[in-house]
Design a protein around this motif. Sequence first.
Motif, PDB file in Angstrom:
ATOM      1  N   MET A 179      35.560 -13.057  42.068  1.00  0.00           N
ATOM      2  CA  MET A 179      35.068 -13.618  40.813  1.00  0.00           C
ATOM      3  C   MET A 179      34.931 -12.540  39.740  1.00  0.00           C
ATOM      4  SD  MET A 179      31.654 -15.719  40.146  1.00  0.00           S
ATOM      5  CE  MET A 179      31.892 -16.747  38.741  1.00  0.00           C
ATOM      6  N   LEU A 180      34.448 -11.365  40.202  1.00  0.00           N
ATOM      7  CA  LEU A 180      34.280 -10.241  39.274  1.00  0.00           C
ATOM      8  C   LEU A 180      35.040  -9.062  39.865  1.00  0.00           C
ATOM      9  CD1 LEU A 180      32.689  -9.859  36.644  1.00  0.00           C
ATOM     10  CD2 LEU A 180      30.809  -8.933  37.987  1.00  0.00           C
ATOM     11  N   ASP A 181      35.977  -8.553  39.076  1.00  0.00           N
ATOM     12  CA  ASP A 181      36.835  -7.475  39.556  1.00  0.00           C
ATOM     13  C   ASP A 181      36.776  -6.343  38.530  1.00  0.00           C
ATOM     14  OD1 ASP A 181      38.699  -5.901  40.698  1.00  0.00           O
ATOM     15  OD2 ASP A 181      40.386  -7.280  40.445  1.00  0.00           O
ATOM     16  N   ILE A 182      36.068  -5.282  38.921  1.00  0.00           N
ATOM     17  CA  ILE A 182      35.803  -4.180  37.990  1.00  0.00           C
ATOM     18  C   ILE A 182      36.634  -2.986  38.428  1.00  0.00           C
ATOM     19  CG2 ILE A 182      33.998  -2.592  37.182  1.00  0.00           C
ATOM     20  CD1 ILE A 182      31.989  -4.893  38.067  1.00  0.00           C
ATOM     21  N   SER A 183      37.441  -2.445  37.514  1.00  0.00           N
ATOM     22  CA  SER A 183      38.178  -1.251  37.912  1.00  0.00           C
ATOM     23  C   SER A 183      38.149  -0.190  36.826  1.00  0.00           C
ATOM     24  CB  SER A 183      39.606  -1.582  38.333  1.00  0.00           C
ATOM     25  OG  SER A 183      40.210  -2.436  37.434  1.00  0.00           O
ATOM     26  N   ASP A 184      37.968   1.025  37.301  1.00  0.00           N
ATOM     27  CA  ASP A 184      37.972   2.221  36.454  1.00  0.00           C
ATOM     28  C   ASP A 184      37.042   2.086  35.242  1.00  0.00           C
ATOM     29  OD1 ASP A 184      38.722   4.820  36.091  1.00  0.00           O
ATOM     30  OD2 ASP A 184      40.488   4.340  34.883  1.00  0.00           O
ATOM     31  N   LEU A 185      35.870   1.546  35.486  1.00  0.00           N
ATOM     32  CA  LEU A 185      34.916   1.327  34.397  1.00  0.00           C
ATOM     33  C   LEU A 185      34.253   2.647  34.010  1.00  0.00           C
ATOM     34  CD1 LEU A 185      33.472  -0.868  32.662  1.00  0.00           C
ATOM     35  CD2 LEU A 185      31.705  -0.917  34.419  1.00  0.00           C
ATOM     36  N   CYS A 186      34.285   2.939  32.716  1.00  0.00           N
ATOM     37  CA  CYS A 186      33.600   4.115  32.178  1.00  0.00           C
ATOM     38  C   CYS A 186      32.728   3.645  31.033  1.00  0.00           C
ATOM     39  CB  CYS A 186      34.604   5.141  31.646  1.00  0.00           C
ATOM     40  SG  CYS A 186      35.731   5.743  32.917  1.00  0.00           S
ATOM     41  N   SER A 187      31.587   4.311  30.857  1.00  0.00           N
ATOM     42  CA  SER A 187      30.699   3.889  29.782  1.00  0.00           C
ATOM     43  C   SER A 187      29.711   4.998  29.458  1.00  0.00           C
ATOM     44  CB  SER A 187      29.945   2.630  30.225  1.00  0.00           C
ATOM     45  OG  SER A 187      29.154   2.156  29.165  1.00  0.00           O
ATOM     46  N   GLY A 188      29.239   5.011  28.220  1.00  0.00           N
ATOM     47  CA  GLY A 188      28.278   6.035  27.835  1.00  0.00           C
ATOM     48  C   GLY A 188      27.751   5.784  26.437  1.00  0.00           C
ATOM     49  N   TYR A 189      27.296   6.843  25.813  1.00  0.00           N
ATOM     50  CA  TYR A 189      26.598   6.724  24.519  1.00  0.00           C
ATOM     51  C   TYR A 189      27.228   7.587  23.440  1.00  0.00           C
ATOM     52  CZ  TYR A 189      23.432   4.457  27.671  1.00  0.00           C
ATOM     53  OH  TYR A 189      22.923   3.619  28.624  1.00  0.00           O
ATOM     54  N   GLY A 190      28.484   7.968  23.638  1.00  0.00           N
ATOM     55  CA  GLY A 190      29.190   8.725  22.610  1.00  0.00           C
ATOM     56  C   GLY A 190      29.197  10.221  22.838  1.00  0.00           C
ATOM     57  N   ASN A 191      28.383  10.702  23.776  1.00  0.00           N
ATOM     58  CA  ASN A 191      28.388  12.141  24.058  1.00  0.00           C
ATOM     59  C   ASN A 191      28.826  12.388  25.503  1.00  0.00           C
ATOM     60  OD1 ASN A 191      26.169  10.893  25.011  1.00  0.00           O
ATOM     61  ND2 ASN A 191      24.679  12.429  24.377  1.00  0.00           N
ATOM     62  N   GLY A 192      29.992  11.865  25.821  1.00  0.00           N
ATOM     63  CA  GLY A 192      30.530  12.006  27.175  1.00  0.00           C
ATOM     64  C   GLY A 192      30.148  10.824  28.031  1.00  0.00           C
ATOM     65  N   PRO A 193      30.959  10.515  29.033  1.00  0.00           N
ATOM     66  CA  PRO A 193      30.708   9.323  29.849  1.00  0.00           C
ATOM     67  C   PRO A 193      29.485   9.483  30.748  1.00  0.00           C
ATOM     68  CG  PRO A 193      32.574  10.542  30.721  1.00  0.00           C
ATOM     69  CD  PRO A 193      32.163  11.246  29.464  1.00  0.00           C
ATOM     70  N   VAL A 194      28.756   8.401  30.928  1.00  0.00           N
ATOM     71  CA  VAL A 194      27.647   8.360  31.895  1.00  0.00           C
ATOM     72  C   VAL A 194      28.153   7.708  33.178  1.00  0.00           C
ATOM     73  CG1 VAL A 194      25.413   7.286  32.377  1.00  0.00           C
ATOM     74  CG2 VAL A 194      25.842   8.321  30.129  1.00  0.00           C
ATOM     75  N   VAL A 195      28.804   6.568  33.010  1.00  0.00           N
ATOM     76  CA  VAL A 195      29.416   5.874  34.145  1.00  0.00           C
ATOM     77  C   VAL A 195      30.896   6.227  34.147  1.00  0.00           C
ATOM     78  CG1 VAL A 195      30.070   3.584  34.993  1.00  0.00           C
ATOM     79  CG2 VAL A 195      27.746   3.999  34.165  1.00  0.00           C
ATOM     80  N   GLN A 196      31.393   6.636  35.309  1.00  0.00           N
ATOM     81  CA  GLN A 196      32.770   7.136  35.353  1.00  0.00           C
ATOM     82  C   GLN A 196      33.565   6.530  36.499  1.00  0.00           C
ATOM     83  OE1 GLN A 196      33.051  11.523  35.058  1.00  0.00           O
ATOM     84  NE2 GLN A 196      30.816  11.462  34.973  1.00  0.00           N
ATOM     85  N   GLY A 197      34.629   5.834  36.156  1.00  0.00           N
ATOM     86  CA  GLY A 197      35.601   5.375  37.158  1.00  0.00           C
ATOM     87  C   GLY A 197      35.028   4.481  38.238  1.00  0.00           C
ATOM     88  N   VAL A 198      34.204   3.525  37.833  1.00  0.00           N
ATOM     89  CA  VAL A 198      33.571   2.648  38.828  1.00  0.00           C
ATOM     90  C   VAL A 198      34.484   1.457  39.165  1.00  0.00           C
ATOM     91  CG1 VAL A 198      31.697   0.963  39.142  1.00  0.00           C
ATOM     92  CG2 VAL A 198      31.188   3.292  38.351  1.00  0.00           C
ATOM     93  N   MET A 242      34.293  -2.081  41.440  1.00  0.00           N
ATOM     94  CA  MET A 242      33.395  -2.994  42.174  1.00  0.00           C
ATOM     95  C   MET A 242      34.068  -4.356  42.249  1.00  0.00           C
ATOM     96  SD  MET A 242      29.564  -2.616  40.542  1.00  0.00           S
ATOM     97  CE  MET A 242      28.449  -3.343  41.712  1.00  0.00           C
ATOM     98  N   GLN A 243      33.868  -5.034  43.361  1.00  0.00           N
ATOM     99  CA  GLN A 243      34.366  -6.414  43.470  1.00  0.00           C
ATOM    100  C   GLN A 243      33.251  -7.311  43.976  1.00  0.00           C
ATOM    101  OE1 GLN A 243      36.715  -4.003  44.807  1.00  0.00           O
ATOM    102  NE2 GLN A 243      37.829  -4.187  42.871  1.00  0.00           N
ATOM    103  N   LEU A 244      33.110  -8.442  43.326  1.00  0.00           N
ATOM    104  CA  LEU A 244      32.140  -9.431  43.806  1.00  0.00           C
ATOM    105  C   LEU A 244      32.847 -10.753  44.031  1.00  0.00           C
ATOM    106  CD1 LEU A 244      30.045  -7.482  42.106  1.00  0.00           C
ATOM    107  CD2 LEU A 244      28.568  -9.453  42.401  1.00  0.00           C
ATOM    108  N   ALA A 245      32.637 -11.301  45.217  1.00  0.00           N
ATOM    109  CA  ALA A 245      33.155 -12.647  45.490  1.00  0.00           C
ATOM    110  C   ALA A 245      32.195 -13.670  44.880  1.00  0.00           C
ATOM    111  CB  ALA A 245      33.269 -12.862  46.988  1.00  0.00           C
ATOM    112  N   ARG A 246      32.686 -14.872  44.659  1.00  0.00           N
ATOM    113  CA  ARG A 246      31.829 -15.929  44.108  1.00  0.00           C
ATOM    114  C   ARG A 246      30.652 -16.185  45.050  1.00  0.00           C
ATOM    115  NH1 ARG A 246      33.317 -19.069  40.328  1.00  0.00           N
ATOM    116  NH2 ARG A 246      35.498 -18.603  40.719  1.00  0.00           N
ATOM    117  N   GLY A 247      29.469 -16.203  44.485  1.00  0.00           N
ATOM    118  CA  GLY A 247      28.287 -16.479  45.299  1.00  0.00           C
ATOM    119  C   GLY A 247      27.720 -15.260  46.002  1.00  0.00           C
ATOM    120  N   GLU A 248      28.377 -14.126  45.813  1.00  0.00           N
ATOM    121  CA  GLU A 248      27.892 -12.922  46.490  1.00  0.00           C
ATOM    122  C   GLU A 248      26.745 -12.282  45.691  1.00  0.00           C
ATOM    123  OE1 GLU A 248      29.826  -9.141  48.828  1.00  0.00           O
ATOM    124  OE2 GLU A 248      30.755  -9.722  46.950  1.00  0.00           O
TER     125      GLU A 248
END
Length: 241
Positions: free
Chosen positions: A1-20, A22-28
Motif C-alpha cells: 500500500m505504501l512503498d517508500i524508496s530512497d527518501l531524503c528529507s531535511g531543513y535546508g542545511n543538509g539531509p536529516v533523513v537519508q535514503g530510507v 520502507m514498505q507497508l502492506a495494507r492493514g499493517e
Amino acid sequence: MLDISDLCSGYGNGPVVQGVHMQLARGETVALLGPNGAGKTTLLGALSGTSPTRSGRVLMDGVDLMSLPSHAIVGHGLVQVPEGRRMFAPLSVEDNLRLGSVRLHSRSGDRVQQRFEQVYALFPRLAERRRQLTGTLSGGEQQMVAIGRALMSAPRVLLLDEPFLGLAPLVVEEIRRALNVLRDGGLTMILVEQKLDIALPFTSRAYVLIKGQVALIESSRALAARDDLSQLYFNLAQTKD
Ligand SMILES: Nc1ncnc2c1ncn2[C@@H]1O[C@H](COP(=O)(O)OP(=O)(O)OP(=O)(O)O)[C@@H](O)[C@H]1O
Ligand SMILES: [Mg+2]
C-alpha cells in the motif's frame, strides 16, 4: 500500500533523513523507533509533505505522494497526527474535529456525520465534551482530539508521532484501546513511539532509525524478545559512523 524508496528529507542545511526504504502492506502496523534526534518526526513529515525538503519516491496505491502538496496528500488518505498535537485552542472540540473533515467536502454530508460518530464512539469523553474549548481539555483529551481530527478525513494510512508522550497511564490505556480498534479494523499505521512495551505489542514490524537511516528492520515480536534496546541503539549508531 505504501512503498517508500530512497527518501531524503531535511531543513535546508543538509539531509536529516537519508535514503530510507520502507514498505507497508495494507492493514499493517509498523513501529518507527530510534533515539532522540534520529529523524523520526522528519521522516513522517516527508511522507505527509510537511517537512521543508524532501526527495525520493513515496507511492501510495500507485500514486506518487512526492508530487503532491500536503493538503492533497491528506485528500489521498495519508494523514499525520503531529507530535505535540497543535490544535486550535479557542475552538470547541467539535469545531476542531470538523476542521479535519475539510478534505471530505466534495463528498456527502452524511459521511461527515459518520466520521463524527466513529470518533465519538472511539472516544466517548470527546462526545461528552463536544462543546468544550479544546484549550481547556486535559493533555490526554487533547491527544484524543488530535487523533479524532485526523480520523475525520477518513485516512487510509495514519501516521502517529509519539501519541502517548507525557500522558498518565490510565489515559495511555484509553488511547491504546482506541488505536487497537483502528488497527483491528484494518487501518494501516506507522507509530513513532519510544516505549517498547507500547510500540511492539501494537505492531507487526519495527524499523529502527539511526542518524536518519534505517539501521534495522525486525519483526516486533523478535525485537520484544531483546531487553537491550539502548545498547542496541548504541551499537547501531557505532556502525553508522
Ligand atoms: N525545524 C527544524 N529546523 C532545523 N532542524 C530541525 C528541525 N526539526 C528538527 N531538526 C533537526 O533534525 C534532526 C532530527 O529531528 P527529528 O525531530 O526528526 O528527530 P526525532 O527522531 O523525531 O527526535 P525525537 O525523538 O526527539 O522526537 C535533529 O538533528 C533536529 O535538530
Ligand atoms: Mg520526534
